[in-house]
Write an enzyme that holds these catalytic residues in place. Structure first.
Site, PDB file in Angstrom:
ATOM      1  N   GLY A 117      -3.865   4.472   9.067  1.00  0.00           N
ATOM      2  CA  GLY A 117      -4.464   4.956   7.712  1.00  0.00           C
ATOM      3  C   GLY A 117      -4.363   3.884   6.690  1.00  0.00           C
ATOM      4  O   GLY A 117      -4.955   3.844   5.810  1.00  0.00           O
TER       5      GLY A 117
ATOM      6  N   HIS B   3       5.794   2.949  -0.096  1.00  0.00           N
ATOM      7  CA  HIS B   3       6.300   1.824   0.608  1.00  0.00           C
ATOM      8  C   HIS B   3       6.712   0.855  -0.086  1.00  0.00           C
ATOM      9  O   HIS B   3       7.634  -0.217   0.520  1.00  0.00           O
ATOM     10  CB  HIS B   3       5.293   1.650   1.980  1.00  0.00           C
ATOM     11  CG  HIS B   3       5.414   2.491   2.983  1.00  0.00           C
ATOM     12  ND1 HIS B   3       6.512   2.762   3.718  1.00  0.00           N
ATOM     13  CD2 HIS B   3       4.755   3.045   3.809  1.00  0.00           C
ATOM     14  CE1 HIS B   3       6.271   3.332   4.628  1.00  0.00           C
ATOM     15  NE2 HIS B   3       5.127   3.599   4.859  1.00  0.00           N
TER      16      HIS B   3
ATOM     17  N   HIS C 130       1.449   7.763  -0.240  1.00  0.00           N
ATOM     18  CA  HIS C 130       2.298   7.272   0.931  1.00  0.00           C
ATOM     19  C   HIS C 130       2.552   5.552   0.885  1.00  0.00           C
ATOM     20  O   HIS C 130       3.680   5.184   1.026  1.00  0.00           O
ATOM     21  CB  HIS C 130       1.755   7.691   2.137  1.00  0.00           C
ATOM     22  CG  HIS C 130       2.367   7.209   3.371  1.00  0.00           C
ATOM     23  ND1 HIS C 130       3.242   8.197   4.209  1.00  0.00           N
ATOM     24  CD2 HIS C 130       2.593   6.181   4.158  1.00  0.00           C
ATOM     25  CE1 HIS C 130       3.655   7.466   5.326  1.00  0.00           C
ATOM     26  NE2 HIS C 130       3.289   6.098   5.364  1.00  0.00           N
ATOM     27  N   GLU C 131       1.459   5.074   1.061  1.00  0.00           N
ATOM     28  CA  GLU C 131       1.257   3.252   1.067  1.00  0.00           C
ATOM     29  C   GLU C 131       1.928   2.989  -0.142  1.00  0.00           C
ATOM     30  O   GLU C 131       2.629   2.074  -0.091  1.00  0.00           O
ATOM     31  CB  GLU C 131      -0.025   2.968   1.237  1.00  0.00           C
ATOM     32  CG  GLU C 131      -0.695   3.593   2.530  1.00  0.00           C
ATOM     33  CD  GLU C 131       0.193   3.289   3.966  1.00  0.00           C
ATOM     34  OE1 GLU C 131       0.938   2.405   3.790  1.00  0.00           O
ATOM     35  OE2 GLU C 131      -0.154   3.994   4.792  1.00  0.00           O
TER      36      GLU C 131
ATOM     37  N   MET D 225      -1.642   0.062   5.660  1.00  0.00           N
ATOM     38  CA  MET D 225      -0.455  -0.743   6.035  1.00  0.00           C
ATOM     39  C   MET D 225       0.003  -1.311   4.477  1.00  0.00           C
ATOM     40  O   MET D 225      -0.718  -1.974   3.919  1.00  0.00           O
ATOM     41  CB  MET D 225      -0.777  -1.665   6.973  1.00  0.00           C
ATOM     42  CG  MET D 225       0.361  -2.772   7.309  1.00  0.00           C
ATOM     43  SD  MET D 225       1.779  -1.929   7.749  1.00  0.00           S
ATOM     44  CE  MET D 225       3.111  -3.089   7.545  1.00  0.00           C
ATOM     45  N   GLU D 226       1.302  -1.067   4.436  1.00  0.00           N
ATOM     46  CA  GLU D 226       1.777  -1.496   3.068  1.00  0.00           C
ATOM     47  C   GLU D 226       2.367  -2.626   2.566  1.00  0.00           C
ATOM     48  O   GLU D 226       3.429  -3.045   2.170  1.00  0.00           O
ATOM     49  CB  GLU D 226       3.078  -0.348   2.966  1.00  0.00           C
ATOM     50  CG  GLU D 226       4.472  -0.625   3.813  1.00  0.00           C
ATOM     51  CD  GLU D 226       4.323  -0.228   5.246  1.00  0.00           C
ATOM     52  OE1 GLU D 226       5.275  -0.188   5.897  1.00  0.00           O
ATOM     53  OE2 GLU D 226       3.368   0.285   5.590  1.00  0.00           O
TER      54      GLU D 226
ATOM     55  N   GLU E  95       9.123   5.203   6.905  1.00  0.00           N
ATOM     56  CA  GLU E  95       8.119   6.131   7.075  1.00  0.00           C
ATOM     57  C   GLU E  95       8.397   7.556   6.525  1.00  0.00           C
ATOM     58  O   GLU E  95       7.455   8.128   6.147  1.00  0.00           O
ATOM     59  CB  GLU E  95       7.586   6.168   8.517  1.00  0.00           C
ATOM     60  CG  GLU E  95       7.099   4.809   8.905  1.00  0.00           C
ATOM     61  CD  GLU E  95       5.740   4.282   8.203  1.00  0.00           C
ATOM     62  OE1 GLU E  95       5.281   5.292   7.633  1.00  0.00           O
ATOM     63  OE2 GLU E  95       5.416   3.102   8.227  1.00  0.00           O
TER      64      GLU E  95
END
Length: 856
Positions: free
Chosen positions: A280, A319, A315-316, A282-283, A338
């Site tokens: 979905g 991070h 969410h990302e 990548m941070e 996570e």
């Protein structure tokens, strides 16, 4: 005595290995972390299209060595042309993905290693990934290094606790845009190429270094908002969607900076939309990569889909603090990034959009996956023992993405919101730009709350499984005379869990009575309940604070069912439906009863997410759990109901949900005729324009059902949709063709076509294993299982579970169950692969158990 002698030898020579180990074992990582510090990389990559398959790289690696001895440098898959240590060339002798830097060339203090190398670029299976836009034939290259694939791209110390500063240079065509963790510092153009050198990063782990290159366009540039980049062929859609995404990220940065007591920890923040991205998002520090399809929807979106996009962005973004600023020391603590990113995405959105009932959305989106895995023999603790980073991919899954945030929600309830926040602030402050372990986090919570969390942490973080909590209650006349709670571990162990929950006593009229309780023994009576008015039903986890399986007792089930359409509390209705579905999965509630309830109540449900949950359960019951006769009885009713609500529901989101349900459930001749009418435009969803993926999903259903007109419709849709996405969706739709030759062709393609992008395969797996084709696909179950070690080795993190779920959960027969059981008995498997199979096998076992107990 022999073991003691070996132990003394290891202590005397902590950096010496008889031979270079495979992967990166924890022992090697600990030794290097104790010996090496002050790491800096100066990296340069050359990208020369067309069709980039390799990149020439140069590196200057500087580090401080604390004591004499050889050092292993990680590099695998590519070609190392030269290496020098402190100005002296050394022989290149790669072994198991490592190069030894000889002790006699190293010195205590600063060391400089210079390398020249050639690394591979491919559409799949490599950390340098090439994507070709089939719409305009442009080319894009991006990096993806998590968990230990940076060492496939350049020589490095590829472990999360050896953070370093990176200065990156990328040479590429002059018309390309290049984005990395930091802003461009120097750009030099020479003819048709340019070289961009980026500012040095803050200390970050190797897996967080990133760049993406290609003819990207900066979308909707606005002062004070994060940057968004998209490819030209989707620019119009990106321009329309970017402002909302940017606003979500900007408000998220403001909220999280305040909440964590730590300003945004990196110099800038960009988001890059990448088609077919394996995750979905990548941070990468300062440069998040987002799956393009998760932002620019390929099918008509519901309001719930838009909330899901907000949660992906947040969410990302989280991070950047949890994962990038403070990083877990080792991937056994993957949940530290996570789980927190998932939990804090909901926490942030609940604050930014207080009217959206976000915690109800949390329950519907997070808890089912968590409970599903934690009730299987394939589950693991939240803290997962990862002895070697080559196995770190196995740590990803519902435990860290679903159980961990569910447990964190429980902890926030135990501590209270202020102490929970203060504990996170202290944790981040103490480990700024560094690494930490779960025990560091627990100590921070204990310090600010003055509570001992030792037993709580031991059970919820170090133990696998979860409790089932049952209620027993009785009344004498109008008052409660007894109420007790009981718990047992769902996996059959003797474990007892510390539980804090909110018991609700519910009445046909009037407000429920809610009473907080604790349970840390096998059983406990609650005198505080005695004398309360006798309820119609009792639920032991109101507001979803606790983690575990909470089934309704037989008396409460009848009372709760009567409220499924009448209770004004939307969250409570969601909890009740969730408990009823758990009853189906536990073979306590006949699946026919759930289907009957769904037919009766779903049409009048006004919440789109809850409607989707109800219909999802009913679909699973129809396609897996009930007999063919029962399905034939109910499907026409569902088709008619879904068709009616698709047209007449008052809310657009509900119309879309019912459209999706109709497409999934339709199978009768009349139902298929309506699917064809939707494609032809003779039938429509009011106010909704079908998007390409909506149309291809209709085509896939017709192909899978063997409709006589399916082939002609498939060919027409291929001519209609000539886009790159259309080619991918056509590939997926064709996999649903119900004939042996197609299945053989696709399975061979999955295994042997290295040029086939992973997202194409993933898109097609469900169609290949369509619910009505188990007899056709069962012969591929054993070969699919046999392929698992190779998939684990060369595919990206989530591919393995997508593969397993499609092939194993797509089956329903005892013969398939026997195939899986025999493979588990006879194959020599890594423990993590065995657990993954056991996790997915659980649904097959449940299907057979339910069908045996309720054969109708």
């Amino acid at each position: 005595m022999g073991k003691r002698i070996l132990f003394l030898i290891l202590l005397a020579a902590p950096t010496a290995f008889a031979s270079a180990p495979e992967g990166i074992p924890r022992e090697l990582a600990r030794q290097r972390a104790a010996q090496i510090s002050d790491i800096r990389y100066e990296l340069a990559f050359e990208l020369t299209p067309p069709t980039v398959t390799k990149t020439v790289g140069r590196e200057k690696l500087t580090f401080t060595l604390k004591s004499a001895g050889p050092v292993l440098l990680d590099y695998r898959d590519g070609l190392l042309n030269s290496i020098s240590v402190n100005g002296t060339g050394v022989p290149i002798r790669p072994e198991n993905g490592h190069i030894e830097l000889p002790a006699d060339k190293l010195r205590i203090g600063e060391n400089i290693v210079i390398t020249q190398f050639v690394s591979n670029v491919a559409p799949a299976g490599k950390p340098l990934i090439r994507f070709e836009d089939r719409d305009d034939h442009t080319e894009y290259i991006y990096t993806l290094f998590v968990p230990m694939d940076a060492s496939m791209a350049f020589p490095c110390f590829d472990q999360p606790d050896l953070k370093a500063r990176f200065r990156l240079t990328v040479q590429a065509p002059s018309q390309w845009t290049i984005i990395s963790n930091t802003a461009a510092a120097i750009t030099k153009e020479s003819g048709a190429t340019k070289s961009v050198t980026f500012e040095e990063t803050h200390p970050i782990s190797t897996y967080l270094l990133a760049f993406v290159a290609g003819p990207f366009r900066h979308v909707h540039e606005a002062p004070g908002l994060p940057g968004i980049y998209a490819r030209p062929s989707v620019l119009a859609r990106a321009e329309a969607e970017a402002p909302e995404v940017q606003e979500t990220a900007a408000h998220g940065i403001e909220y999280l900076s305040q909440y964590f007591g730590q300003s945004f920890p990196f110099p800038k923040y960009d988001m890059v939309l990448i088609p077919g991205f394996p995750y979905g998002g990548m941070e990468h520090a300062g440069a998040t990569f987002l799956r393009e399809e998760g932002v620019l929807f390929r099918r008509a979106p519901t309001h719930t889909d838009l909330l899901g996009r907000d949660l992906l962005v947040l969410h990302e973004l989280t991070h950047q603090w949890f994962g990038d600023f403070t990083t877990m020391r080792w991937f056994d603590d993957l949940w530290l990034k996570e789980g927190f990113a998932q939990y804090m995405a909901y926490q942030t959105l609940a604050t930014l959009k207080p009217t959206e009932n976000i915690w109800k959305h949390f329950y519907e989106s997070i808890k089912p996956a968590a409970y599903a895995i934690d009730s299987t023999q394939g589950t693991t603790p939240i803290y997962q023992d990862i002895p070697n980073l080559k196995d770190a991919k196995s740590a990803y899954g519902a435990i860290v993405y679903s159980k961990a945030p569910g447990v964190l929600k429980q902890l926030a309830y135990v501590l209270g919101p202020e102490k929970f926040r203060d504990g996170l602030r202290l944790y981040l402050k103490e480990h700024a730009y560094g690494n930490a372990e779960w025990s560091d986090l627990v100590r921070a919570f204990e310090q600010v709350s003055h509570q001992s969390l030792g037993r709580w942490a031991e059970m919820w973080i170090r133990h696998r499984g979860m409790p089932q909590v049952d209620v027993a209650w009785a009344c004498e006349g109008p008052r409660i005379s007894r109420l007790s709670l009981f718990q047992h571990d769902v996996l059959g162990t003797s474990d007892l869990w510390p539980i804090v929950t909110l018991v609700s006593l519910n009445y046909a009229t009037g407000q429920p009575i809610q009473i907080p309780v604790e349970l840390d023994t096998a059983a406990r009576e609650y005198p505080v309940m005695v004398g309360q008015p006798c309820p119609q039903w009792v639920f032991a986890n109101n507001e979803d604070h606790a983690f575990g399986r909470f089934l309704l007792d037989s008396k409460s089930r009848d009372g709760a069912i009567s409220e499924l359409n009448t209770s004004p509390d939307l969250f409570r209705r969601a909890l009740l439906w969730g408990s009823l579905w758990e009853g189906v999965r536990e073979a306590n509630l006949p699946p026919r009863d759930f289907i009957v309830l769904a037919v009766k109540t779903a049409p009048s449900e006004c919440d789109e997410a809850l409607t989707q949950t109800i219909l999802g359960g009913a679909t699973t019951a129809l396609h897996r759990y009930v007999s063919k006769a029962s399905r034939a009885e109910f499907v026409p009713v569902f088709e008619a109901t879904a068709l009616n609500r698709m047209v007449h529901s008052s809310e657009q989101g509900l119309r879309i949900i019912w459209f999706r349900a109709f497409r999934t459930l339709a199978e009768t001749p009349d139902g298929r005729a309506k699917l064809k009418a939707l494609l032809a435009g003779d039938l429509s969803v009011p106010g909704v324009q079908l998007r390409p993926l909506d149309r291809w999903n209709l085509v896939t259903a017709l192909v899978a059902l063997g409709d006589p007109e399916a082939e002609a419709i498939f060919d027409a849709e291929k001519r209609r949709d000539l886009t790159g996405d259309g080619a991918k969706y056509a590939y997926a739709a064709e996999a649903a063709r119900p004939d042996p030759a197609t299945k053989q062709k696709y399975f061979d393609d999955y295994l042997h076509n290295a040029a086939r992008p992973e997202d194409w395969i993933e898109q097609s797996l469900g169609a290949f294993n369509y619910w009505n084709q188990t007899e056709l696909t069962e012969p591929y179950l054993k070969p699919a299982l046999q392929e698992l070690p190779e998939i684990k080795h060369r595919r990206k993190i989530f591919f393995l579970m997508a593969w397993l779920s499609a092939f194993v959960e797509g089956q329903q027969s005892p013969s398939s169950q026997a195939v899986v059981a025999e493979y588990l008995r006879s194959a020599s498997l890594d423990k993590d692969l065995e657990l993954k199979i056991l996790e997915v096998k659980d649904e097959l076992d449940r299907t057979i158990k339910i069908r045996r107990k309720f054969p109708e």
